[in-house]
Design a protein around this motif. Structure first.
Motif, short mmCIF file in Angstrom:
data_model
loop_
_atom_site.label_atom_id
_atom_site.label_comp_id
_atom_site.label_asym_id
_atom_site.label_seq_id
_atom_site.Cartn_x
_atom_site.Cartn_y
_atom_site.Cartn_z
N LEU A 314 -0.78 1.97 7.55
CA LEU A 314 -1.35 0.88 6.24
C LEU A 314 -2.45 -0.07 7.02
O LEU A 314 -3.05 -0.83 6.29
CB LEU A 314 -0.15 0.05 5.86
N GLN A 315 -2.27 -0.04 8.37
CA GLN A 315 -3.54 -1.06 8.86
C GLN A 315 -4.71 -0.25 9.27
O GLN A 315 -5.76 -0.97 9.47
CB GLN A 315 -3.09 -1.45 10.50
N THR A 321 -4.58 1.09 -0.07
CA THR A 321 -2.93 0.93 0.01
C THR A 321 -2.72 0.15 -1.42
O THR A 321 -3.34 -1.02 -1.75
CB THR A 321 -2.45 0.05 1.14
N VAL A 323 0.76 -1.82 -3.04
CA VAL A 323 1.95 -2.36 -2.62
C VAL A 323 2.75 -2.76 -4.05
O VAL A 323 2.23 -3.80 -4.55
CB VAL A 323 2.05 -3.21 -1.43
N ARG A 325 5.05 -5.01 -5.74
CA ARG A 325 5.70 -6.17 -5.21
C ARG A 325 7.17 -6.15 -5.51
O ARG A 325 7.75 -5.78 -6.51
CB ARG A 325 4.99 -7.50 -5.87
N TYR A 332 5.19 -6.93 1.06
CA TYR A 332 5.07 -6.09 2.12
C TYR A 332 3.35 -5.89 2.31
O TYR A 332 2.76 -4.92 1.63
CB TYR A 332 5.41 -4.99 2.08
N ASP A 333 2.71 -6.32 3.42
CA ASP A 333 1.32 -6.14 3.70
C ASP A 333 0.84 -6.35 5.29
O ASP A 333 0.29 -7.09 5.49
CB ASP A 333 0.50 -7.24 2.76
N ARG A 336 -2.75 -6.97 6.99
CA ARG A 336 -3.37 -8.44 6.97
C ARG A 336 -3.01 -8.98 8.64
O ARG A 336 -3.66 -9.89 9.12
CB ARG A 336 -2.66 -9.42 5.94
N THR A 344 -5.76 -4.62 0.53
CA THR A 344 -4.37 -4.14 -0.08
C THR A 344 -4.31 -4.76 -1.48
O THR A 344 -4.50 -5.84 -1.80
CB THR A 344 -3.17 -4.75 1.00
N THR A 345 -3.78 -3.78 -2.36
CA THR A 345 -3.71 -4.28 -3.57
C THR A 345 -2.31 -4.41 -4.01
O THR A 345 -1.51 -3.29 -3.97
CB THR A 345 -4.41 -3.25 -4.76
N VAL A 346 -1.82 -5.58 -4.37
CA VAL A 346 -0.46 -5.90 -4.73
C VAL A 346 -0.20 -5.91 -6.21
O VAL A 346 -1.06 -6.60 -6.93
CB VAL A 346 0.04 -7.07 -3.95
#
Length: 589
Positions: A314-315, A321, A323, A325, A332-333, A336, A344-346
């Protein structure tokens, strides 16, 4: 940090009914908690909290709540955690003042980071006894820092009486916060001061049950309201998507993987470890350029904690990505950590539109086939065809192989496989934070069973206590009682021995504690530093070998003891009908 708010004790005109304002307020408080759907109260004995304890048992006597007495507060906190994990609703955990409250901190932290609702009801000294060196008195409001979302410091009730409407408002506020009506679900603190007389007797008729039609279980049930958007995803043109289900992801992860035509990486406590898209040997494949290297989109649900390969993937800048919530304190991210500007799209949920094509089935098939090849058939044991053969030599070979298998020493993988195989949907499985959970995660096949592990902070604290709470809630909710199994290492057992101590007046729950004993912290043998550190230093400071004689310890605490040194022993003892049993398995590796 959430600031503590001082709240005047809800009072009304008129004298106290019992002669003790502490008792009158406690009855009102616990009655309203039951009405708001909090029907479990976990109590540890103490003087300052006596009104709460005695009101709880009086309410239980008329059918208004269920009381669980634990002899120390640390185990009480994790027992309350387990109750909430199984029921989906917070339990109230009642403590006296001083260090008793602080002993809840490990369970409160786990509840906060995993999004499990909990209501701490801590008894305290009144304002005039604070800050003057009074016995057993410290600053309790806000003791848990940002791990609780709401803190209410309630002034000591007086003889003026109790305002039932005000108590109801206070209770609904804290229950709503714990259940996640507006923010993330988790623990809250209701700190209640009491003056002497600290309690009064509650005779017949002093406590009234809450009518069933007034108990609002739905109000207390955990929910996740993130305010985030739902994202629409379609199966990709060139299949390159995977779905990752971490702890507490839930069954939706399996559905999303199927609808997207994506391989499913589901950790053992995800609640999604089943289905045709499941990839068990995911760690090796994520590190393979032909598999993990080909991933361009990842959908993440739950809290992945059992591998380095998942956060490494994921990095990567070339992996988009999404995620979903979850209920825990933080989204979970991991991207960052290395890329603060990571995109990353939460989201609150994933909605799949469109249909999969044969290319997606081929993409999934490659992963599933490769996983099976990596795992191999293992040692499948005796050839069942030989058992049915007309050739005496083949039948004799089957019998020899069968005997050899049953005499084989047990390693971690065999232990995980045996416990997994013995557990069914009406049972519960709790996994400790040790090498064994990783052995299970890397080996056991798909199976739709309920598995829990304390992965919010992934500590070894309170594993057995959590399992006992799960068992208590399970036994109350099902007509046919299943077994709650705990699979853990020896240090995790020793860390929570207090959980095995139960008061003589308390109900005994059907629990199997299965201990893989390797004589110390084997998980630390895999640290990189082990290659450059003297072995003696690693043993003393990290793996901490121990030689506790488990049998007299657990039998002295009232549990049945069984020992399984071979595969045959293990198969036999896992079907032991004993109500509370500790099964020690010396590990061969």
């Amino acid at each position: 940090m959430t600031a503590a708010t001082t709240t005047a004790a809800p009072i009304a005109d008129g004298p106290a009914g019992s002669g003790s304002p502490a008792t009158d307020f406690s009855v009102a408080l616990l009655t309203e908690l039951a009405r708001a759907g909090v029907t479990d109260v976990v109590v540890s004995p103490g003087s300052r909290s006596q009104a709460l304890a005695l009101a709880a048992v009086a309410l239980e006597r008329v059918g208004g709540t269920t009381v669980h007495v634990r002899l120390d507060e640390r185990t009480a906190g994790f027992f309350a955690l387990g109750l909430a994990v199984e029921s989906g609703r917070p339990a109230a955990v009642v403590t006296t003042s001083g260090t008793a409250v602080a002993n809840l901190h490990p369970a409160v932290l786990e509840a906060h980071h995993s999004g499990v609702p909990m209501i701490v009801v801590s008894a305290d000294r009144p304002g005039e006894l604070r800050g003057i060196g009074s016995n057993q008195t410290t600053v309790q409001p806000g003791l848990f820092g940002p791990a609780v979302t709401v803190v209410r410091d309630v002034e000591a009730p007086t003889a003026a009486g109790v305002d039932a409407d005000a108590v109801r408002g206070l209770v609904r506020e804290v229950v709503a916060a714990a259940a996640g009506h507006t923010g993330q679900p988790g623990p809250v603190q209701l700190n209640v001061a009491f003056r002497e007389p600290l309690s009064a007797g509650l005779g017949e008729g002093a406590v009234q049950p809450v009518p069933d039609d007034e108990v609002d279980l739905a109000f207390a049930t955990r929910r996740v309201h993130t305010g985030l958007p739902v994202v629409d995803l379609t199966p990709d043109d060139e299949p390159a998507t995977i779905v990752i289900a971490g702890h507490d992801a839930g069954a939706d992860a399996e559905r999303i993987a199927w609808e997207l035509g994506a391989p499913l990486i589901a950790e053992v406590s995800s609640g999604a470890r089943f289905g045709r898209n499941l990839v068990v040997a995911y760690r090796a494949l994520l590190g393979d350029p032909d598999f993990g290297g080909a991933v361009r989109r990842a959908v993440v649900l739950g809290h992945p904690t059992l591998s380095r390969e998942v956060p490494d993937l994921l990095q990567r800048a070339d992996v988009e990505t999404f995620v979903v919530r979850g209920p825990g304190a933080d989204p979970y991210d991991p991207a960052r950590a290395s890329r603060p500007d990571a995109a990353t799209t939460v989201v609150s949920d994933v909605r799949v539109t469109g249909r999969t094509r044969p290319e997606h089935r081929a993409w999934v098939g490659r992963w599933v086939s490769a996983s099976r090849a990596l795992l191999g058939g293992g040692d499948a044991g005796p050839d069942l065809d030989a058992k049915r053969s007309s050739d005496r030599a083949e039948r004799n070979k089957f019998l020899r192989d069968e005997v050899a298998l049953r005499r084989r020493a047990v390693d971690r993988t065999m232990l995980a496989d045996a416990v997994w195989g013995a557990t069914w949907p009406h049972d519960r499985l709790v996994l400790g934070a040790s090498q064994i959970i990783r052995a299970a995660d890397g080996h056991v096949p798909g199976k739709a069973i309920r598995v829990h592990a304390n992965r919010g902070l992934a500590g070894i604290d309170g594993t057995i206590s959590t399992a006992l709470g799960i068992a208590a809630a399970l036994e109350r909710s099902t007509a046919s009682v299943g077994t709650t199994r705990v699979l853990l290492g020896d240090l995790t057992l020793l860390h929570d021995l207090g959980a095995l101590v139960t008061g003589t007046e308390e109900h005994r729950h059907r629990v199997q504690v299965v201990v893989g004993n390797d004589g110390g912290g084997a998980i630390f043998r895999g640290l990189e530093v082990a290659a450059t550190t003297p072995e003696a230093d690693m043993r003393r400071m990290m793996t901490t070998p121990q030689h506790v004689d488990v049998e007299p310890v657990v039998t002295g605490l009232g549990w049945t003891y069984r020992r399984a040194e071979t595969w045959g022993d293990l198969e036999r003892v896992l079907t032991d009908p004993a109500e509370r049993v500790v099964i020690e398995v010396p590990l061969a590796d």
